[in-house]
Write an enzyme that holds these catalytic residues in place. Structure first.
Site, short mmCIF file in Angstrom:
data_model
loop_
_atom_site.label_atom_id
_atom_site.label_comp_id
_atom_site.label_asym_id
_atom_site.label_seq_id
_atom_site.Cartn_x
_atom_site.Cartn_y
_atom_site.Cartn_z
N HIS A 1 -5.82 -10.75 8.82
CA HIS A 1 -6.81 -10.08 7.98
C HIS A 1 -7.54 -11.03 7.03
O HIS A 1 -8.09 -10.59 6.02
CB HIS A 1 -6.14 -8.92 7.22
CG HIS A 1 -5.62 -7.85 8.14
ND1 HIS A 1 -4.64 -6.95 7.79
CD2 HIS A 1 -5.98 -7.54 9.41
CE1 HIS A 1 -4.42 -6.14 8.82
NE2 HIS A 1 -5.21 -6.49 9.81
N ASP B 1 -2.96 -13.19 0.84
CA ASP B 1 -2.63 -13.86 -0.42
C ASP B 1 -2.34 -15.35 -0.29
O ASP B 1 -2.17 -16.04 -1.31
CB ASP B 1 -1.45 -13.15 -1.10
CG ASP B 1 -0.25 -12.99 -0.18
OD1 ASP B 1 -0.02 -13.87 0.67
OD2 ASP B 1 0.46 -11.97 -0.30
N PHE C 1 0.81 -1.21 0.00
CA PHE C 1 0.00 0.00 0.00
C PHE C 1 0.85 1.27 0.00
O PHE C 1 0.55 2.23 -0.69
CB PHE C 1 -0.91 0.02 1.24
CG PHE C 1 -2.15 -0.82 1.07
CD1 PHE C 1 -2.44 -1.45 -0.12
CD2 PHE C 1 -3.03 -0.96 2.12
CE1 PHE C 1 -3.58 -2.22 -0.28
CE2 PHE C 1 -4.19 -1.73 1.98
CZ PHE C 1 -4.45 -2.36 0.79
P1 NAD Z 1 2.10 -1.24 3.87
O1 NAD Z 1 1.87 -1.13 2.41
O2 NAD Z 1 1.54 -0.20 4.76
O3 NAD Z 1 3.67 -1.28 4.14
C1 NAD Z 1 4.50 -2.15 3.45
C2 NAD Z 1 5.92 -1.93 3.94
O4 NAD Z 1 6.71 -2.93 3.34
C3 NAD Z 1 6.50 -0.58 3.54
O5 NAD Z 1 7.01 0.06 4.70
C4 NAD Z 1 7.63 -0.94 2.57
O6 NAD Z 1 8.78 -0.16 2.79
C5 NAD Z 1 7.94 -2.37 2.93
N1 NAD Z 1 8.44 -3.19 1.82
C6 NAD Z 1 8.05 -3.17 0.50
N2 NAD Z 1 8.71 -4.14 -0.17
C7 NAD Z 1 9.53 -4.76 0.73
C8 NAD Z 1 10.45 -5.83 0.63
N3 NAD Z 1 10.68 -6.48 -0.51
N4 NAD Z 1 11.10 -6.19 1.75
C9 NAD Z 1 10.89 -5.57 2.95
N5 NAD Z 1 10.03 -4.54 3.08
C10 NAD Z 1 9.35 -4.15 1.98
O7 NAD Z 1 1.63 -2.69 4.30
P2 NAD Z 1 1.06 -3.25 5.68
O8 NAD Z 1 1.75 -2.62 6.83
O9 NAD Z 1 1.03 -4.71 5.54
O10 NAD Z 1 -0.46 -2.69 5.71
C11 NAD Z 1 -1.32 -2.75 4.58
C12 NAD Z 1 -2.59 -3.58 4.76
O11 NAD Z 1 -3.10 -4.04 3.48
C13 NAD Z 1 -2.33 -4.88 5.47
O12 NAD Z 1 -3.47 -5.37 6.04
C14 NAD Z 1 -1.89 -5.74 4.30
O13 NAD Z 1 -1.80 -7.08 4.53
C15 NAD Z 1 -2.92 -5.42 3.25
N6 NAD Z 1 -2.35 -5.75 1.92
C16 NAD Z 1 -2.13 -7.08 1.65
C17 NAD Z 1 -1.51 -7.47 0.48
C18 NAD Z 1 -1.26 -8.95 0.25
O14 NAD Z 1 -2.00 -9.79 0.76
N7 NAD Z 1 -0.23 -9.32 -0.51
C19 NAD Z 1 -1.10 -6.49 -0.44
C20 NAD Z 1 -1.36 -5.13 -0.15
C21 NAD Z 1 -1.96 -4.79 1.07
#
Ligand code: NAD
Ligand code: ZN
Length: 235
Positions: free
Chosen positions: A118, A103, A32
């Site tokens: 979640h 996911d 996000f």
């Molecule tokens: P966020 O987007 O707020 O933060 C993601 C963090 O991950 C950022 O600080 C970024 O710097 C870091 N990041 C990005 N790529 C990285 C990598 N390769 N290695 C290490 N760090 C990395 O995400 P959040 O805190 O999880 O909150 C967002 C909400 O939305 C959560 O509930 C999340 O699970 C959900 N969401 C889920 C998915 C999924 O299921 N794949 C995808 C998008 C959002």
């Protein structure tokens, strides 16, 4: 720093991993809040409002449009981070993975004890008759996905304004409270109550692996700014 992380993993016996969207970025899923994250896409509504319960109720079709585009990852495969965690669990060192992701990639990599705070996009239920529907049912339908009975099929994903499952929180809190090492990774630590769970940690090794700095960096004994898959694959 990598040496220090390797040493901590070696000397710990009860490791717990707490991850967020960043853990799946190396699998091709967008997070996000990164520079190329979903927040920067200029979608007509901000993600928190689209992913809220009231938005789901009021603009159901727009919800599914956003959901299919930004929270469904049909081609994503586990990356080195998911595989390393599964391997650490198999060897007995890692006791649980707690994830904010929906996911299902940890389980696909072989992890058994996974607390999905979640929920999961792989599970979907009819709001009328309760029937289970798989990922493709929702992903490949168009508009509002409807069950044979006419009910709306809703992803088993916790939306903003909805509460987390109590048993899952309890399991996650217990795992964290009993851990001697907590690895937090790929999360901006801004989504509550999930982010608040790390305060239950009482062990010695508290580590953060994240691409960007977070507001909580100073609370961690070891902070590594980098990609979690790249880093864990060197362990
Ligand atoms: P966020 O987007 O707020 O933060 C993601 C963090 O991950 C950022 O600080 C970024 O710097 C870091 N990041 C990005 N790529 C990285 C990598 N390769 N290695 C290490 N760090 C990395 O995400 P959040 O805190 O999880 O909150 C967002 C909400 O939305 C959560 O509930 C999340 O699970 C959900 N969401 C889920 C998915 C999924 O299921 N794949 C995808 C998008 C959002
Ligand atoms: Zn039904």
């Amino acid at each position: 720093m990598l040496k220090k992380l390797a040493e901590m993993i070696k000397t710990s016996e009860n490791i717990v991993f707490f991850g967020g969207a960043g853990v799946s970025c190396e699998s091709g899923c967008k997070d996000f809040r990164s520079a190329d994250g979903i927040y920067k896409m200029n979608y007509k509504y901000p993600p928190e409002s689209v992913l809220s319960h009231s938005f789901f109720e009021m603009h159901t079709e727009d919800f599914y449009d956003f959901y299919r585009k930004y929270l469904c990852f049909p081609d994503a495969k586990p990356n080195a981070a998911h595989y390393k965690l599964a391997e650490l669990e198999k060897s007995g060192k890692l006791k649980a993975v707690i994830t904010q992701n929906v996911d299902g990639l940890h389980q696909l990599a072989g992890s058994k004890c996974v607390y999905e705070l979640h929920g999961s996009a792989l599970r979907n239920y009819c709001m009328k008759c309760g029937k289970f529907h798989d990922f493709d049912f929702v992903y490949k339908s168009s508009g509002i996905p409807k069950c044979e009975c006419g009910g709306i099929v809703k992803p088993d994903v916790v939306l903003y304004e909805e509460s987390l499952n109590n048993d899952i929180i309890e399991g996650a809190v217990n795992a964290i409270a009993n851990a001697d090492m907590l690895i937090v990774a790929g999360t901006s630590l801004t989504v509550y109550p999930a982010a608040g769970l790390i305060r239950y940690f009482k062990g010695k090794n508290l580590v953060l692996i994240n691409k960007d700095a977070t507001a909580m960096d100073e609370k961690f004994g070891l902070v590594i700014h980098g990609k979690v898959g790249e880093i864990l694959s060197k362990m």
